[in-house]
Design a protein around this motif. Sequence first.
Motif, PDB file in Angstrom:
ATOM      1  N   ALA A  65      -4.440  12.019   5.759  1.00  0.00           N
ATOM      2  CA  ALA A  65      -3.030  11.854   6.166  1.00  0.00           C
ATOM      3  C   ALA A  65      -2.652  10.933   7.157  1.00  0.00           C
ATOM      4  N   ARG A  66      -3.254  11.715   8.317  1.00  0.00           N
ATOM      5  CA  ARG A  66      -3.204  10.290   9.633  1.00  0.00           C
ATOM      6  C   ARG A  66      -3.658   8.951   9.153  1.00  0.00           C
ATOM      7  N   MET A  67      -5.110   8.500   9.579  1.00  0.00           N
ATOM      8  CA  MET A  67      -5.668   6.852   8.450  1.00  0.00           C
ATOM      9  C   MET A  67      -4.664   6.556   7.638  1.00  0.00           C
ATOM     10  N   ALA A  68      -4.377   7.102   6.273  1.00  0.00           N
ATOM     11  CA  ALA A  68      -3.390   7.420   5.038  1.00  0.00           C
ATOM     12  C   ALA A  68      -2.019   6.300   5.793  1.00  0.00           C
ATOM     13  N   LEU A  69      -1.412   7.312   6.295  1.00  0.00           N
ATOM     14  CA  LEU A  69      -0.435   6.355   6.546  1.00  0.00           C
ATOM     15  C   LEU A  69      -0.446   5.554   7.458  1.00  0.00           C
ATOM     16  N   GLN A  70      -1.271   5.420   8.140  1.00  0.00           N
ATOM     17  CA  GLN A  70      -0.816   4.403   9.088  1.00  0.00           C
ATOM     18  C   GLN A  70      -1.218   2.911   8.601  1.00  0.00           C
ATOM     19  N   ILE A  71      -2.054   3.532   7.422  1.00  0.00           N
ATOM     20  CA  ILE A  71      -2.357   1.524   7.006  1.00  0.00           C
ATOM     21  C   ILE A  71      -0.372   1.574   5.587  1.00  0.00           C
ATOM     22  N   ALA A  72      -0.207   2.441   5.461  1.00  0.00           N
ATOM     23  CA  ALA A  72       0.565   2.748   4.207  1.00  0.00           C
ATOM     24  C   ALA A  72       2.482   1.926   4.779  1.00  0.00           C
ATOM     25  N   ILE A  74     -11.137  -1.988   5.368  1.00  0.00           N
ATOM     26  CA  ILE A  74     -11.602  -2.850   3.777  1.00  0.00           C
ATOM     27  C   ILE A  74     -10.249  -2.623   3.035  1.00  0.00           C
ATOM     28  N   ILE A  75      -9.549  -1.231   3.312  1.00  0.00           N
ATOM     29  CA  ILE A  75      -8.492  -1.555   2.306  1.00  0.00           C
ATOM     30  C   ILE A  75      -7.190  -2.135   2.586  1.00  0.00           C
ATOM     31  N   LYS A  76      -7.229  -2.336   3.327  1.00  0.00           N
ATOM     32  CA  LYS A  76      -6.253  -3.419   4.580  1.00  0.00           C
ATOM     33  C   LYS A  76      -6.312  -4.674   3.856  1.00  0.00           C
ATOM     34  N   ASP A  77      -7.694  -5.046   3.957  1.00  0.00           N
ATOM     35  CA  ASP A  77      -8.169  -6.500   3.538  1.00  0.00           C
ATOM     36  C   ASP A  77      -7.973  -6.737   2.165  1.00  0.00           C
ATOM     37  N   VAL A  78      -8.095  -5.451   1.309  1.00  0.00           N
ATOM     38  CA  VAL A  78      -8.188  -5.898  -0.469  1.00  0.00           C
ATOM     39  C   VAL A  78      -6.418  -5.902  -0.190  1.00  0.00           C
ATOM     40  N   SER A 130      -4.070  -6.725   2.089  1.00  0.00           N
ATOM     41  CA  SER A 130      -4.115  -8.582   2.402  1.00  0.00           C
ATOM     42  C   SER A 130      -4.263  -9.909   1.237  1.00  0.00           C
ATOM     43  N   ASN A 131      -5.210  -9.429   1.000  1.00  0.00           N
ATOM     44  CA  ASN A 131      -5.358 -10.467  -0.150  1.00  0.00           C
ATOM     45  C   ASN A 131      -5.144 -10.518  -1.729  1.00  0.00           C
ATOM     46  N   GLY A 132      -3.773  -9.975  -1.284  1.00  0.00           N
ATOM     47  CA  GLY A 132      -3.123  -9.687  -2.603  1.00  0.00           C
ATOM     48  C   GLY A 132      -3.368  -8.705  -3.485  1.00  0.00           C
ATOM     49  N   THR A 133      -4.177  -7.767  -4.025  1.00  0.00           N
ATOM     50  CA  THR A 133      -4.237  -6.751  -4.344  1.00  0.00           C
ATOM     51  C   THR A 133      -2.972  -5.160  -4.075  1.00  0.00           C
ATOM     52  N   THR A 134      -2.602  -4.693  -4.461  1.00  0.00           N
ATOM     53  CA  THR A 134      -1.345  -3.356  -4.259  1.00  0.00           C
ATOM     54  C   THR A 134      -2.569  -2.561  -4.626  1.00  0.00           C
ATOM     55  N   VAL A 135      -1.977  -1.855  -3.828  1.00  0.00           N
ATOM     56  CA  VAL A 135      -3.250  -0.458  -4.039  1.00  0.00           C
ATOM     57  C   VAL A 135      -1.785   1.005  -3.504  1.00  0.00           C
ATOM     58  N   ILE A 155       1.030  -0.776   0.076  1.00  0.00           N
ATOM     59  CA  ILE A 155       0.186   0.149  -0.177  1.00  0.00           C
ATOM     60  C   ILE A 155       0.904   1.007  -0.099  1.00  0.00           C
ATOM     61  N   VAL A 156       0.627   2.050  -0.593  1.00  0.00           N
ATOM     62  CA  VAL A 156       1.960   2.943  -1.129  1.00  0.00           C
ATOM     63  C   VAL A 156       0.354   4.528  -1.982  1.00  0.00           C
ATOM     64  N   THR A 157       0.583   5.345  -0.452  1.00  0.00           N
ATOM     65  CA  THR A 157      -0.104   6.835  -0.313  1.00  0.00           C
ATOM     66  C   THR A 157       0.584   8.235  -0.801  1.00  0.00           C
ATOM     67  N   LEU A 158       0.044   9.114  -1.377  1.00  0.00           N
ATOM     68  CA  LEU A 158       0.106   9.867  -1.454  1.00  0.00           C
ATOM     69  C   LEU A 158      -0.572  10.977  -0.871  1.00  0.00           C
TER      70      LEU A 158
END
Length: 234
Positions: free
Chosen positions: A194-201, A176-180, A182-187, A29-32
């Motif tokens: 920004a806080r939420m995005a950086l937490q999962i990226a 849901i993004i984390k689940d997607v 973990s099921n093999g889809t690059t994001v 998961i890469v975030t901008l």
Amino acid sequence: MLEVRNLHVHFGVIHALKGISLTVNDGEIVTLIGANGAGKTTTLRTISGLKKPTSGEIILDGVDITNASAQERVRIGISHVPEGRRVFSNMTVLENLELGAYLRKDKEEIAKDLKKVFDLFPVLADRRKQLAGTLSGGEQQMLAIGRALMSRPKILLLDEPSMGLAPLLVQEIFNIIKDVNSNGTTVLLVEQNARMALQIAHRAYVIETGRIVLSGTGAELMESEEIKKAYLGG
């Protein structure tokens, strides 16, 4: 998996992207992150083929796709969930999901992927015959993500998935993004929160006025004093 090299984009005389370069590795998961108008949405639209770059290269799995059409990019593995959800309001939930697989011919695999989407979003299974325009904002966002997954993408581009949602739904969408992922889809994720995005990226890039000004792991940028002051309210 994805490499963007020295990407320049113009809107008339406006130089929107000024040499953007970034990479997204398989499984990440890469975030901008960045302010409104920084060029985040333009970056996604150019990667998905909705905007033609002035110069630069877009490479997917080692293949130059800079001049490929948006439709061809869907076929080879790029799926884009645009800002504002953009579901087909006068079509049912099921019809919206089926449209996500419009380039595919493998009916048995499509049926399997439909079941996966309904497993991921049980509310969509319950409302499969309901018109998409009558869903709540959060449900429409789930539908937009589900529709994108129906093309079986290698990489999912998400533009502001939490926009306009209540805090509890924002948390649900990020789970849901984390689940997607973990099921093999690059994001590749663009997100104002920004806080939420950086937490999962796994990794993140900061874009300002069309340029990448900072990059690092999500955890590193969470600890950056510069990022805290500019984007995290710290």
